[in-house]
Design a protein around this motif. Structure first.
Motif, PDB file in Angstrom:
ATOM      1  N   ARG A  47       8.276 -13.066  -6.856  1.00 58.66           N
ATOM      2  CA  ARG A  47       9.000 -12.701  -5.647  1.00 58.66           C
ATOM      3  C   ARG A  47       8.313 -11.569  -4.904  1.00 58.66           C
ATOM      4  NH1 ARG A  47      14.736 -11.417  -7.842  1.00 58.66           N
ATOM      5  NH2 ARG A  47      15.082 -10.810  -5.645  1.00 58.66           N
ATOM      6  N   LEU A  48       7.854 -10.553  -5.627  1.00 55.58           N
ATOM      7  CA  LEU A  48       7.144  -9.458  -4.967  1.00 55.58           C
ATOM      8  C   LEU A  48       5.836  -9.944  -4.365  1.00 55.58           C
ATOM      9  CD1 LEU A  48       7.703  -6.456  -7.412  1.00 55.58           C
ATOM     10  CD2 LEU A  48       8.733  -6.826  -5.170  1.00 55.58           C
ATOM     11  N   GLY A  53       2.933 -10.560   0.174  1.00 55.73           N
ATOM     12  CA  GLY A  53       1.938 -11.436   0.777  1.00 55.73           C
ATOM     13  C   GLY A  53       2.381 -11.935   2.138  1.00 55.73           C
ATOM     14  N   GLY A  54       3.670 -12.318   2.242  1.00 54.24           N
ATOM     15  CA  GLY A  54       4.191 -12.743   3.539  1.00 54.24           C
ATOM     16  C   GLY A  54       4.216 -11.616   4.549  1.00 54.24           C
ATOM     17  N   MET A  55       4.561 -10.389   4.098  1.00 53.90           N
ATOM     18  CA  MET A  55       4.539  -9.244   5.001  1.00 53.90           C
ATOM     19  C   MET A  55       3.124  -8.971   5.507  1.00 53.90           C
ATOM     20  SD  MET A  55       7.174  -6.653   3.049  1.00 53.90           S
ATOM     21  CE  MET A  55       6.596  -5.298   4.060  1.00 53.90           C
ATOM     22  N   VAL A 141       5.934   0.517  11.331  1.00 55.32           N
ATOM     23  CA  VAL A 141       6.867  -0.595  11.116  1.00 55.32           C
ATOM     24  C   VAL A 141       6.706  -1.174   9.712  1.00 55.32           C
ATOM     25  CG1 VAL A 141       7.498  -2.910  11.888  1.00 55.32           C
ATOM     26  CG2 VAL A 141       7.012  -1.128  13.573  1.00 55.32           C
ATOM     27  N   ALA A 142       5.447  -1.303   9.241  1.00 51.61           N
ATOM     28  CA  ALA A 142       5.206  -1.872   7.914  1.00 51.61           C
ATOM     29  C   ALA A 142       5.786  -0.980   6.826  1.00 51.61           C
ATOM     30  CB  ALA A 142       3.705  -2.073   7.704  1.00 51.61           C
ATOM     31  N   PHE A 143       5.611   0.356   6.950  1.00 54.17           N
ATOM     32  CA  PHE A 143       6.170   1.259   5.950  1.00 54.17           C
ATOM     33  C   PHE A 143       7.697   1.204   5.943  1.00 54.17           C
ATOM     34  CE2 PHE A 143       1.990   3.339   5.693  1.00 54.17           C
ATOM     35  CZ  PHE A 143       1.927   3.589   4.336  1.00 54.17           C
ATOM     36  N   ALA A 144       8.294   1.188   7.118  1.00 51.69           N
ATOM     37  CA  ALA A 144       9.755   1.124   7.184  1.00 51.69           C
ATOM     38  C   ALA A 144      10.272  -0.188   6.595  1.00 51.69           C
ATOM     39  CB  ALA A 144      10.214   1.280   8.632  1.00 51.69           C
ATOM     40  N   PHE A 145       9.631  -1.294   6.960  1.00 53.98           N
ATOM     41  CA  PHE A 145      10.051  -2.591   6.442  1.00 53.98           C
ATOM     42  C   PHE A 145       9.808  -2.677   4.934  1.00 53.98           C
ATOM     43  CE2 PHE A 145       9.636  -7.246   5.874  1.00 53.98           C
ATOM     44  CZ  PHE A 145      10.862  -7.620   6.409  1.00 53.98           C
ATOM     45  N   GLY A 146       8.662  -2.148   4.469  1.00 56.40           N
ATOM     46  CA  GLY A 146       8.385  -2.160   3.038  1.00 56.40           C
ATOM     47  C   GLY A 146       9.365  -1.304   2.251  1.00 56.40           C
ATOM     48  N   TYR A 147       9.756  -0.150   2.822  1.00 55.58           N
ATOM     49  CA  TYR A 147      10.738   0.711   2.156  1.00 55.58           C
ATOM     50  C   TYR A 147      12.086   0.001   2.028  1.00 55.58           C
ATOM     51  CZ  TYR A 147      13.602   4.843   1.206  1.00 55.58           C
ATOM     52  OH  TYR A 147      14.479   5.727   0.651  1.00 55.58           O
ATOM     53  N   ALA A 148      12.475  -0.686   3.098  1.00 56.60           N
ATOM     54  CA  ALA A 148      13.747  -1.410   3.058  1.00 56.60           C
ATOM     55  C   ALA A 148      13.697  -2.558   2.051  1.00 56.60           C
ATOM     56  CB  ALA A 148      14.089  -1.924   4.455  1.00 56.60           C
ATOM     57  N   MET A 149      12.587  -3.288   2.030  1.00 57.03           N
ATOM     58  CA  MET A 149      12.478  -4.404   1.101  1.00 57.03           C
ATOM     59  C   MET A 149      12.404  -3.928  -0.341  1.00 57.03           C
ATOM     60  SD  MET A 149      12.668  -7.316   2.646  1.00 57.03           S
ATOM     61  CE  MET A 149      13.981  -6.491   3.564  1.00 57.03           C
ATOM     62  N   ALA A 150      11.675  -2.810  -0.579  1.00 64.37           N
ATOM     63  CA  ALA A 150      11.605  -2.279  -1.945  1.00 64.37           C
ATOM     64  C   ALA A 150      12.978  -1.830  -2.423  1.00 64.37           C
ATOM     65  CB  ALA A 150      10.618  -1.111  -1.999  1.00 64.37           C
ATOM     66  N   GLY A 151      13.762  -1.209  -1.518  1.00 64.46           N
ATOM     67  CA  GLY A 151      15.118  -0.829  -1.902  1.00 64.46           C
ATOM     68  C   GLY A 151      15.983  -2.026  -2.223  1.00 64.46           C
TER      69      GLY A 151
END
Length: 424
Positions: A47-48, A53-55, A141-151
């Protein structure tokens, strides 16, 4: 000499009948929980991998689109001619071009080339600046989206942690019951729930054992004590019988103390759930009142200033802490001129109970051993008339059940300084 029987080569090499084959098992040796296609399981790793990879693919597509648009704009600006012909004359369309008045010749060609090069450099510089701005925006945007997805991915771990914290507070009835895909986190949560089930059963079994042992062990000792007291009250009993009765009564009393200490030690290993406000100074005063007669008999002075401070806990168990510490301080003291000082005081976020006494010199390396069951300072494990060797063990267990700490330090000149810190 008798001749040995001879065998022919054919008879020597003739194979015997084949051994019987073992029976074929009728059960399926494969584990029940084996998945037919384990690589299709939606694990956290897969899943990760798909998520990031999709991001990365989406970020690459967006960045490529932006760069394509910026490059098309730059090429459009950079490929435009820096001059135009009006009425048979050349007129510069760029402020950076300085064309000669001649309409032909090498000077005009060189000026046009320099103007085109300057225009291309300007277009490339503009492209670079805009690309850097686009990259910076996509990075945020990538850091914000990655932070949200990691949470979102790690949210089950937070749920497991919160459940473990509640369980640490002696709430063994809570379970995680994690839903979602059958991945490593769900497997961890299910394993944790199974462990909690076993722990809950073990603690429940221990509670039942303590309750049963409390009755089964106290009853015969109480009967023995009653029979001995009745026999000692008989006026016709001989002196030898009275001495034997007193000895047996002392032994029975020691056994009762040992049973009470073991049961209290078993109960105090768990956290205290039903907590109420308790005045620590009052608890210490009650312990001093119960020990005052014994202290006067041994010539030990009881002193100290006790300030009022309230803690959350069990009053009975907290009184046991103070009583055991004061009794130990009185019993393990000097023969003449000894004293015991008991103080209570509030501090930042906690309450402190300090019991200081005179007594024999205690080496620093033996202090920690005093908290072990049946351990005393330079004495045998049994055979002492001062106690059963469970006093400080019970104190440490009760203090831990109240989320507190206890420390012991050798006092200069002999004796100990026992410090109990309890949260408010």
């Amino acid at each position: 000499m008798p001749s040995l029987p001879s065998f022919s080569k054919a008879s020597a090499k003739a194979p015997g009948p084949p051994p019987p084959m073992p029976p074929k098992p009728t059960w399926d040796p494969r584990p029940v929980n084996v998945r037919p296609f384990p690589w299709l399981r939606p694990t956290i790793r897969i899943r990760l991998t798909l998520l990031y990879g999709g991001m990365f693919l989406m970020a690459g597509i967006v960045l490529l689109t932006i760069i394509y648009m910026l490059a098309a704009d730059a090429l459009h600006d950079g490929s435009a001619l820096p001059l135009k012909i009006l009425g048979g004359k050349f007129e510069a369309t760029s402020d950076f071009c300085d064309l000669p008045t001649q309409t032909s010749g090498p000077l005009l060609q060189e000026a046009v080339n320099e103007c085109l090069q300057h225009q291309r450099a300007l277009a490339l510089n503009t492209l670079l600046n805009r690309s850097l701005l686009a990259l910076l925006g996509l990075t945020v945007v990538a850091f914000a989206f990655g932070y949200a997805m990691a949470g979102r991915v790690l949210a089950p771990l937070g749920r497991i942690t919160r459940t473990a914290q509640r369980v640490a507070g002696s709430d063994l009835h809570r379970r995680i019951e994690l839903g979602g895909p059958d991945d490593e986190l769900k497997e961890l949560a299910d394993t944790f729930d199974e462990m909690l089930d076993r722990l809950d059963q073990a603690f429940e079994s221990q509670r039942r054992f303590v309750a049963n042992a409390s009755h089964e062990l106290r009853t015969p000792l109480a009967i023995n004590r009653t029979l001995l007291e009745v026999q000692l009250a008989d006026p016709g009993a001989s002196a030898e019988l009275r001495q034997l009765g007193k000895t047996l009564l002392a032994t029975n009393e020691r056994s009762e103390q040992l049973v009470e200490g073991l049961l209290l030690l078993a109960r105090s290993e768990n956290k205290v759930v039903d907590k109420r406000p308790v005045d620590l100074s009052e608890v210490a005063s009650q312990a001093l009142d119960q020990t005052r007669e014994e202290a006067q008999a041994k010539g030990v002075e009881l002193r100290g200033v006790r300030q009022q401070v309230f803690v959350q806990g069990s009053g009975v168990l907290l009184e046991r802490i103070a009583l055991n510490l004061v009794q130990n301080a009185v019993r393990y003291n000097v023969p003449d001129g000894g004293w015991v000082e008991v103080t209570t005081q509030p501090q930042a976020g906690c309450a402190v109970l300090v019991v200081t006494n005179t007594g024999p010199v205690v080496p620093a390396y033996e202090v920690e051993n005093l908290f072990e069951p049946f351990r005393r300072l330079r004495t045998e494990r049994t055979g002492s008339d001062k106690g059963v060797g469970l006093g400080l063990s019970i104190v440490r267990s009760v203090v831990r059940a109240h989320d507190g700490t206890i420390t012991a330090e050798p006092r200069e000149g002999g004796g100990l300084v026992m410090r109990v810190v309890l949260p408010l």
